[in-house]
Design a protein around this motif. Structure first.
Motif, PDB file in Angstrom:
ATOM      1  N   GLU A 178       0.745  -1.085  -0.022  1.00 23.26           N
ATOM      2  CA  GLU A 178       0.125   0.175   0.109  1.00 23.26           C
ATOM      3  C   GLU A 178       1.001   1.331   0.094  1.00 23.26           C
ATOM      4  N   THR A 179       2.015   1.186   1.026  1.00 26.56           N
ATOM      5  CA  THR A 179       2.594   2.465   1.032  1.00 26.56           C
ATOM      6  C   THR A 179       3.433   2.679  -0.376  1.00 26.56           C
ATOM      7  N   VAL A 180       4.018   1.496  -1.069  1.00 28.75           N
ATOM      8  CA  VAL A 180       4.699   1.740  -2.377  1.00 28.75           C
ATOM      9  C   VAL A 180       3.691   2.429  -3.193  1.00 28.75           C
ATOM     10  N   HIS A 181       2.549   1.601  -3.457  1.00 27.35           N
ATOM     11  CA  HIS A 181       1.686   1.917  -4.784  1.00 27.35           C
ATOM     12  C   HIS A 181       0.839   2.922  -4.600  1.00 27.35           C
ATOM     13  N   ALA A 182       0.309   3.167  -3.409  1.00 29.82           N
ATOM     14  CA  ALA A 182      -0.690   4.295  -3.274  1.00 29.82           C
ATOM     15  C   ALA A 182       0.029   5.638  -2.848  1.00 29.82           C
ATOM     16  N   HIS A 183       1.135   5.637  -1.893  1.00 27.70           N
ATOM     17  CA  HIS A 183       1.730   6.664  -1.380  1.00 27.70           C
ATOM     18  C   HIS A 183       3.199   6.849  -1.819  1.00 27.70           C
ATOM     19  N   GLY A 184       3.755   6.248  -2.940  1.00 28.01           N
ATOM     20  CA  GLY A 184       5.018   6.384  -3.618  1.00 28.01           C
ATOM     21  C   GLY A 184       6.262   6.347  -2.705  1.00 28.01           C
ATOM     22  N   LEU A 185       6.198   5.453  -1.786  1.00 33.48           N
ATOM     23  CA  LEU A 185       7.322   5.114  -1.027  1.00 33.48           C
ATOM     24  C   LEU A 185       8.666   4.918  -1.430  1.00 33.48           C
ATOM     25  N   ARG A 186       8.666   4.433  -2.578  1.00 31.29           N
ATOM     26  CA  ARG A 186       9.925   4.068  -3.175  1.00 31.29           C
ATOM     27  C   ARG A 186      10.412   5.036  -3.967  1.00 31.29           C
ATOM     28  N   HIS A 187       9.731   6.367  -4.167  1.00 31.68           N
ATOM     29  CA  HIS A 187      10.211   7.348  -5.008  1.00 31.68           C
ATOM     30  C   HIS A 187      10.462   8.502  -4.105  1.00 31.68           C
ATOM     31  N   CYS A 188      11.546   8.671  -3.608  1.00 33.32           N
ATOM     32  CA  CYS A 188      12.190   9.748  -2.609  1.00 33.32           C
ATOM     33  C   CYS A 188      12.358  10.876  -3.395  1.00 33.32           C
ATOM     34  N   ARG A 189      11.858  12.192  -2.779  1.00 34.64           N
ATOM     35  CA  ARG A 189      12.325  13.390  -3.598  1.00 34.64           C
ATOM     36  C   ARG A 189      13.180  14.027  -2.841  1.00 34.64           C
ATOM     37  N   TYR A 190      14.036  13.307  -1.855  1.00 33.72           N
ATOM     38  CA  TYR A 190      15.271  13.664  -1.217  1.00 33.72           C
ATOM     39  C   TYR A 190      16.558  12.978  -1.522  1.00 33.72           C
ATOM     40  N   ARG A 191      17.626  13.597  -1.191  1.00 28.45           N
ATOM     41  CA  ARG A 191      18.894  12.871  -1.284  1.00 28.45           C
ATOM     42  C   ARG A 191      19.390  12.916   0.346  1.00 28.45           C
ATOM     43  N   GLY A 192      20.112  11.969   0.475  1.00 21.68           N
ATOM     44  CA  GLY A 192      20.609  11.806   1.722  1.00 21.68           C
ATOM     45  C   GLY A 192      19.830  10.743   2.796  1.00 21.68           C
ATOM     46  N   THR A 193      20.371  10.212   3.643  1.00 21.39           N
ATOM     47  CA  THR A 193      19.798   9.220   4.604  1.00 21.39           C
ATOM     48  C   THR A 193      18.921   9.871   5.361  1.00 21.39           C
ATOM     49  N   ALA A 194      19.157  10.738   5.992  1.00 18.42           N
ATOM     50  CA  ALA A 194      18.392  11.621   7.140  1.00 18.42           C
ATOM     51  C   ALA A 194      17.142  11.982   6.539  1.00 18.42           C
ATOM     52  N   LYS A 195      17.015  12.965   5.338  1.00 24.49           N
ATOM     53  CA  LYS A 195      15.974  13.427   4.528  1.00 24.49           C
ATOM     54  C   LYS A 195      15.248  12.199   4.122  1.00 24.49           C
ATOM     55  N   THR A 196      15.833  11.167   3.731  1.00 25.66           N
ATOM     56  CA  THR A 196      15.061  10.052   2.893  1.00 25.66           C
ATOM     57  C   THR A 196      13.959   9.356   4.220  1.00 25.66           C
ATOM     58  N   HIS A 197      14.711   9.362   5.361  1.00 24.38           N
ATOM     59  CA  HIS A 197      14.424   8.536   6.556  1.00 24.38           C
ATOM     60  C   HIS A 197      13.221   9.275   7.062  1.00 24.38           C
ATOM     61  N   VAL A 198      13.024  10.499   7.157  1.00 24.14           N
ATOM     62  CA  VAL A 198      11.829  11.461   7.534  1.00 24.14           C
ATOM     63  C   VAL A 198      10.752  11.226   6.713  1.00 24.14           C
ATOM     64  N   LEU A 251       7.181  10.023   7.759  1.00 26.10           N
ATOM     65  CA  LEU A 251       6.015  10.685   7.422  1.00 26.10           C
ATOM     66  C   LEU A 251       4.984   9.840   6.588  1.00 26.10           C
ATOM     67  N   THR A 252       5.545   9.201   5.672  1.00 20.73           N
ATOM     68  CA  THR A 252       4.729   8.388   4.850  1.00 20.73           C
ATOM     69  C   THR A 252       4.130   7.306   5.673  1.00 20.73           C
ATOM     70  N   ALA A 253       4.712   6.659   6.541  1.00 21.53           N
ATOM     71  CA  ALA A 253       4.016   5.504   7.320  1.00 21.53           C
ATOM     72  C   ALA A 253       3.053   6.286   8.294  1.00 21.53           C
ATOM     73  N   ALA A 254       3.243   7.548   8.814  1.00 20.60           N
ATOM     74  CA  ALA A 254       2.276   8.271   9.713  1.00 20.60           C
ATOM     75  C   ALA A 254       1.207   8.624   8.694  1.00 20.60           C
ATOM     76  N   GLY A 255       1.219   9.114   7.693  1.00 20.44           N
ATOM     77  CA  GLY A 255       0.226   9.421   7.007  1.00 20.44           C
ATOM     78  C   GLY A 255      -0.639   8.129   6.656  1.00 20.44           C
ATOM     79  N   THR A 256       0.071   7.151   6.258  1.00 22.62           N
ATOM     80  CA  THR A 256      -0.673   5.881   5.986  1.00 22.62           C
ATOM     81  C   THR A 256      -1.555   5.412   7.123  1.00 22.62           C
ATOM     82  N   ASN A 257      -1.049   5.498   8.461  1.00 22.68           N
ATOM     83  CA  ASN A 257      -2.006   5.308   9.620  1.00 22.68           C
ATOM     84  C   ASN A 257      -2.874   6.362   9.772  1.00 22.68           C
ATOM     85  N   ILE A 258      -2.856   7.357   9.661  1.00 20.31           N
ATOM     86  CA  ILE A 258      -3.906   8.255   9.571  1.00 20.31           C
ATOM     87  C   ILE A 258      -5.038   7.963   8.721  1.00 20.31           C
ATOM     88  N   ILE A 259      -4.554   7.809   7.456  1.00 25.27           N
ATOM     89  CA  ILE A 259      -5.612   7.254   6.304  1.00 25.27           C
ATOM     90  C   ILE A 259      -6.469   6.040   6.982  1.00 25.27           C
TER      91      ILE A 259
END
Length: 119
Positions: free
Chosen positions: A53-73, A77-85
């Motif tokens: 669900e997170t990969v297909h519906a929320h684009g988890l594999r397509h990160c808009r940032y570079r670097g481990t720290a920003k990618t982790h954030v 946030l994607t996981a939190a958004g998925t839980n809220i939805i």
């Protein structure tokens, strides 16, 4: 196991597993038909569905940032958004025709406890 493959249009090739590997594969396939194995796998299936669900519906594999720290954030946030939805979809009073899954039951129990405590 006998398997036929068409490799790059160059005809068919046969794959025979060595006997020890074939015996392991047969044993595992038999185990997969038992109730305890299916109950254990049900937990994994729920996790796999969440990842899907997170990969297909929320684009988890397509990160808009570079670097481990920003990618982790972004992943957090994607996981939190998925839980809220998911929580939003399982509010009390909503009629759902699909059978309740474990996550749905957990959400409903949490909401019921919260309402019972008067929070």
């Amino acid at each position: 196991m006998l398997r036929w493959d068409d490799v790059d249009g160059k005809g068919r090739h046969i794959l025979l597993l060595p006997q020890p590997l074939q015996e392991i594969q047969n044993r595992v396939r038999r185990d997969q038909q038992t109730r305890p194995w299916r109950e254990r796998y049900a937990l994994r299936a729920g996790c796999e569905a969440t990842v899907s669900e997170t990969v297909h519906a929320h684009g988890l594999r397509h990160c808009r940032y570079r670097g481990t720290a920003k990618t982790h954030v972004q992943h957090v946030l994607t996981a939190a958004g998925t839980n809220i939805i998911r929580l939003r979809q399982h509010q009390p009073g909503k009629n759902r025709t699909s059978p309740a899954i474990r996550f749905t039951r957990l959400c409903r129990q949490t909401i019921d406890r919260t309402q019972a405590d008067g929070r």
